[in-house]
Design a protein around this motif. Sequence first.
Motif, PDB file in Angstrom:
ATOM      1  N   VAL A 279       0.855  -1.169   0.039  1.00 28.70           N
ATOM      2  CA  VAL A 279      -0.180  -0.126   0.066  1.00 28.70           C
ATOM      3  C   VAL A 279       0.872   1.311   0.253  1.00 28.70           C
ATOM      4  O   VAL A 279       2.219   1.157   0.031  1.00 28.70           O
ATOM      5  CB  VAL A 279      -1.023   0.096   1.257  1.00 28.70           C
ATOM      6  CG1 VAL A 279      -2.030  -1.131   1.015  1.00 28.70           C
ATOM      7  CG2 VAL A 279      -0.177  -0.044   2.551  1.00 28.70           C
ATOM      8  N   ALA A 280       0.272   2.449  -0.094  1.00 31.32           N
ATOM      9  CA  ALA A 280       0.680   3.559  -0.111  1.00 31.32           C
ATOM     10  C   ALA A 280       1.652   3.867   0.948  1.00 31.32           C
ATOM     11  O   ALA A 280       1.497   3.574   2.101  1.00 31.32           O
ATOM     12  CB  ALA A 280      -0.202   4.829  -0.284  1.00 31.32           C
ATOM     13  N   PRO A 281       3.365   4.139   0.722  1.00 31.21           N
ATOM     14  CA  PRO A 281       3.989   4.772   1.900  1.00 31.21           C
ATOM     15  C   PRO A 281       3.647   5.727   2.780  1.00 31.21           C
ATOM     16  O   PRO A 281       2.950   6.512   2.394  1.00 31.21           O
ATOM     17  CB  PRO A 281       5.427   4.994   1.046  1.00 31.21           C
ATOM     18  CG  PRO A 281       5.130   5.541  -0.438  1.00 31.21           C
ATOM     19  CD  PRO A 281       3.712   4.729  -0.506  1.00 31.21           C
ATOM     20  N   GLU A 282       3.881   5.600   4.031  1.00 31.32           N
ATOM     21  CA  GLU A 282       3.731   6.543   4.871  1.00 31.32           C
ATOM     22  C   GLU A 282       4.716   6.854   5.928  1.00 31.32           C
ATOM     23  O   GLU A 282       5.758   5.856   6.010  1.00 31.32           O
ATOM     24  CB  GLU A 282       2.273   6.110   5.935  1.00 31.32           C
ATOM     25  CG  GLU A 282       2.576   4.740   6.607  1.00 31.32           C
ATOM     26  CD  GLU A 282       1.145   4.448   7.210  1.00 31.32           C
ATOM     27  OE1 GLU A 282       0.939   5.470   8.313  1.00 31.32           O
ATOM     28  OE2 GLU A 282       0.550   3.734   6.886  1.00 31.32           O
ATOM     29  N   SER A 283       4.835   8.043   6.531  1.00 30.71           N
ATOM     30  CA  SER A 283       5.870   8.125   7.649  1.00 30.71           C
ATOM     31  C   SER A 283       6.011   7.285   9.122  1.00 30.71           C
ATOM     32  O   SER A 283       4.694   7.051   9.557  1.00 30.71           O
ATOM     33  CB  SER A 283       5.983   9.391   8.357  1.00 30.71           C
ATOM     34  OG  SER A 283       6.059  10.327   7.040  1.00 30.71           O
ATOM     35  N   ALA A 284       7.073   6.663   9.229  1.00 30.33           N
ATOM     36  CA  ALA A 284       6.812   5.506  10.381  1.00 30.33           C
ATOM     37  C   ALA A 284       8.235   5.311  10.848  1.00 30.33           C
ATOM     38  O   ALA A 284       9.270   5.651  10.369  1.00 30.33           O
ATOM     39  CB  ALA A 284       6.521   4.232   9.905  1.00 30.33           C
ATOM     40  N   THR A 285       8.346   4.753  12.033  1.00 31.90           N
ATOM     41  CA  THR A 285       9.468   4.596  12.658  1.00 31.90           C
ATOM     42  C   THR A 285       9.689   2.995  12.919  1.00 31.90           C
ATOM     43  O   THR A 285       8.556   2.290  13.280  1.00 31.90           O
ATOM     44  CB  THR A 285       9.696   5.359  14.337  1.00 31.90           C
ATOM     45  OG1 THR A 285       9.614   6.548  13.720  1.00 31.90           O
ATOM     46  CG2 THR A 285      11.073   5.002  14.708  1.00 31.90           C
ATOM     47  N   LEU A 314       5.777   7.959  25.101  1.00 31.00           N
ATOM     48  CA  LEU A 314       5.149   8.293  23.748  1.00 31.00           C
ATOM     49  C   LEU A 314       4.318   7.235  23.387  1.00 31.00           C
ATOM     50  O   LEU A 314       4.678   6.131  23.058  1.00 31.00           O
ATOM     51  CB  LEU A 314       6.104   8.403  22.772  1.00 31.00           C
ATOM     52  CG  LEU A 314       7.050   9.692  22.831  1.00 31.00           C
ATOM     53  CD1 LEU A 314       8.329   9.626  21.749  1.00 31.00           C
ATOM     54  CD2 LEU A 314       6.478  11.029  23.092  1.00 31.00           C
ATOM     55  N   PRO A 315       2.845   7.489  23.093  1.00 30.98           N
ATOM     56  CA  PRO A 315       1.862   6.435  22.680  1.00 30.98           C
ATOM     57  C   PRO A 315       2.170   6.413  21.195  1.00 30.98           C
ATOM     58  O   PRO A 315       2.370   7.450  20.448  1.00 30.98           O
ATOM     59  CB  PRO A 315       0.682   7.163  23.058  1.00 30.98           C
ATOM     60  CG  PRO A 315       0.802   8.595  23.129  1.00 30.98           C
ATOM     61  CD  PRO A 315       2.322   8.800  23.712  1.00 30.98           C
ATOM     62  N   ILE A 316       2.132   5.254  20.734  1.00 33.38           N
ATOM     63  CA  ILE A 316       2.248   5.068  19.169  1.00 33.38           C
ATOM     64  C   ILE A 316       0.897   4.381  18.761  1.00 33.38           C
ATOM     65  O   ILE A 316      -0.041   3.817  19.227  1.00 33.38           O
ATOM     66  CB  ILE A 316       3.431   4.219  19.143  1.00 33.38           C
ATOM     67  CG1 ILE A 316       3.232   2.652  19.820  1.00 33.38           C
ATOM     68  CG2 ILE A 316       4.538   4.686  19.345  1.00 33.38           C
ATOM     69  CD1 ILE A 316       2.690   1.528  19.343  1.00 33.38           C
ATOM     70  N   THR A 317       1.058   4.584  17.270  1.00 39.89           N
ATOM     71  CA  THR A 317      -0.184   3.617  16.476  1.00 39.89           C
ATOM     72  C   THR A 317       0.739   2.808  15.567  1.00 39.89           C
ATOM     73  O   THR A 317       1.789   2.984  14.811  1.00 39.89           O
ATOM     74  CB  THR A 317      -0.847   4.799  15.662  1.00 39.89           C
ATOM     75  OG1 THR A 317      -1.364   5.579  16.365  1.00 39.89           O
ATOM     76  CG2 THR A 317      -1.743   3.998  14.602  1.00 39.89           C
ATOM     77  N   LEU A 318       0.265   1.558  15.688  1.00 42.61           N
ATOM     78  CA  LEU A 318       0.969   0.497  14.932  1.00 42.61           C
ATOM     79  C   LEU A 318       0.655   0.734  13.423  1.00 42.61           C
ATOM     80  O   LEU A 318      -0.600   0.766  12.978  1.00 42.61           O
ATOM     81  CB  LEU A 318       0.132  -0.932  15.469  1.00 42.61           C
ATOM     82  CG  LEU A 318       0.616  -1.299  16.489  1.00 42.61           C
ATOM     83  CD1 LEU A 318       0.072  -2.758  17.099  1.00 42.61           C
ATOM     84  CD2 LEU A 318       2.261  -1.362  16.955  1.00 42.61           C
ATOM     85  N   ILE A 331       6.436   8.561  16.949  1.00 39.05           N
ATOM     86  CA  ILE A 331       7.891   8.981  17.487  1.00 39.05           C
ATOM     87  C   ILE A 331       8.372   9.994  16.842  1.00 39.05           C
ATOM     88  O   ILE A 331       8.708   9.707  15.678  1.00 39.05           O
ATOM     89  CB  ILE A 331       8.492   7.530  17.750  1.00 39.05           C
ATOM     90  CG1 ILE A 331       7.890   6.644  18.442  1.00 39.05           C
ATOM     91  CG2 ILE A 331       9.919   7.809  18.320  1.00 39.05           C
ATOM     92  CD1 ILE A 331       8.605   5.393  18.349  1.00 39.05           C
ATOM     93  N   PRO A 332       8.709  11.056  17.356  1.00 39.83           N
ATOM     94  CA  PRO A 332       9.366  12.350  16.713  1.00 39.83           C
ATOM     95  C   PRO A 332      10.966  11.756  16.282  1.00 39.83           C
ATOM     96  O   PRO A 332      11.324  10.871  16.839  1.00 39.83           O
ATOM     97  CB  PRO A 332       9.472  13.118  17.857  1.00 39.83           C
ATOM     98  CG  PRO A 332       8.260  12.914  18.787  1.00 39.83           C
ATOM     99  CD  PRO A 332       8.327  11.500  18.762  1.00 39.83           C
ATOM    100  N   ASN A 333      11.194  12.368  15.209  1.00 42.83           N
ATOM    101  CA  ASN A 333      12.496  11.940  14.641  1.00 42.83           C
ATOM    102  C   ASN A 333      13.563  12.357  15.656  1.00 42.83           C
ATOM    103  O   ASN A 333      13.749  13.294  16.218  1.00 42.83           O
ATOM    104  CB  ASN A 333      12.797  12.754  13.418  1.00 42.83           C
ATOM    105  CG  ASN A 333      14.080  12.262  12.553  1.00 42.83           C
ATOM    106  OD1 ASN A 333      14.087  11.006  12.483  1.00 42.83           O
ATOM    107  ND2 ASN A 333      14.867  12.934  12.095  1.00 42.83           N
ATOM    108  N   GLY A 334      14.618  11.273  16.004  1.00 47.01           N
ATOM    109  CA  GLY A 334      15.672  11.590  16.849  1.00 47.01           C
ATOM    110  C   GLY A 334      15.359  11.299  18.432  1.00 47.01           C
ATOM    111  O   GLY A 334      16.174  11.683  19.186  1.00 47.01           O
TER     112      GLY A 334
END
Length: 363
Positions: A279-285, A314-318, A331-334
């Motif tokens: 599926v379409a790419p999205e920002s993730a860690t 930090l709460p996250i979404t799978l 999760i913010p970068n860094g």
Amino acid sequence: MKASRITAIGLVAAAALWIASGHFIPHESPESRASARPNETAQKLFRVGVQETSVVQHSRKLLLSGRTEADKKVMAFARTGGILTQLNVKRGSHVKKGDVIAVLSDEAREAQVMQAKALLEQRKIELEAKRRLIELNAVPRLELSNLEAQHRAAQASVAAAEAERDRGIITAPWDGVVTEVSGEVGASAFSFTGTSIAQIVALDPMLAVVEVAERKLAGIKIGDSADVRLVTGQTATGHVRYVSKSASQTTRTYRVEVEIKNPDGAIPDGITAEVTIPVAPESATRIQRSALTFSSKGELGVRTVSTEGIVGFLPITLVEDDQAFMWVSGIPNGSRVIVQGQDFVREGQRVESTIATEQAAVR
């Protein structure tokens, strides 16, 4: 009596001296002991392992379970009355489009065709003769229209008789495999009851059908490539052909069809399949699965360490489950995520952090 009195006086004197020593001899207070050992508190901080994370564009894959389904499946029926005199197929027979599957008894259908053709020939001769007479002004022109109408009616009668004759010959509508034969030679077939003769299944192309939850439907588009893995171990590649616009009333899921090339018919109809659709790419860690934990409020997320050594949450979404690793958002970068010891600390606690290797974090 003198000895015991001396002993008692000695004990009283010793107790008095011990009590007096607390007032005249200096001793250490808790504050003085802390100032004498300034590094003791730092040495007792709990040590955790952290990893610095980065946010990237992740092309996740949607993994769905379903089944294969033939693109076309039809039951051939008798369309006219008669006796089944010829049956050319059996279960498993491969047929091509137009192949004769079965033949019904003639029931004078061929004779009706011959009769209609004879009448047509008669009308044709009459029409030609009348035209010659009209050219000679021997008969009125008005009769020409009547004869032309009779000629066209005779042509229609021939077409109807031939169609009725052809209904006695049952042919394959497309290339496929016969999966069921219900007709028997000698049995009567009546068109009005729709007596079935044989079922034909088209195996090329084959469909992999899955049901997709409404939350996951947005990333699927017609034309997207898809990988299919069958329960037998076979693999194939196809593309999304159809995405339903209406949800099932019972499951509230949407039907999605993936078309697979199956020229040799190796993929059967109705077998369990596992479909993977990018599926379409999205920002993730990407983080280790073991780094996930719950906050004191019961939220799923990760614990982090600030530059001052303070634990945060930090709460996250799978986004995607990738075996040992998890792709998550939120999760913010860094960020410095705790991957070792996160279950032994709490938010607001001061800790000592060290960089953990990826292998150690997985363990």
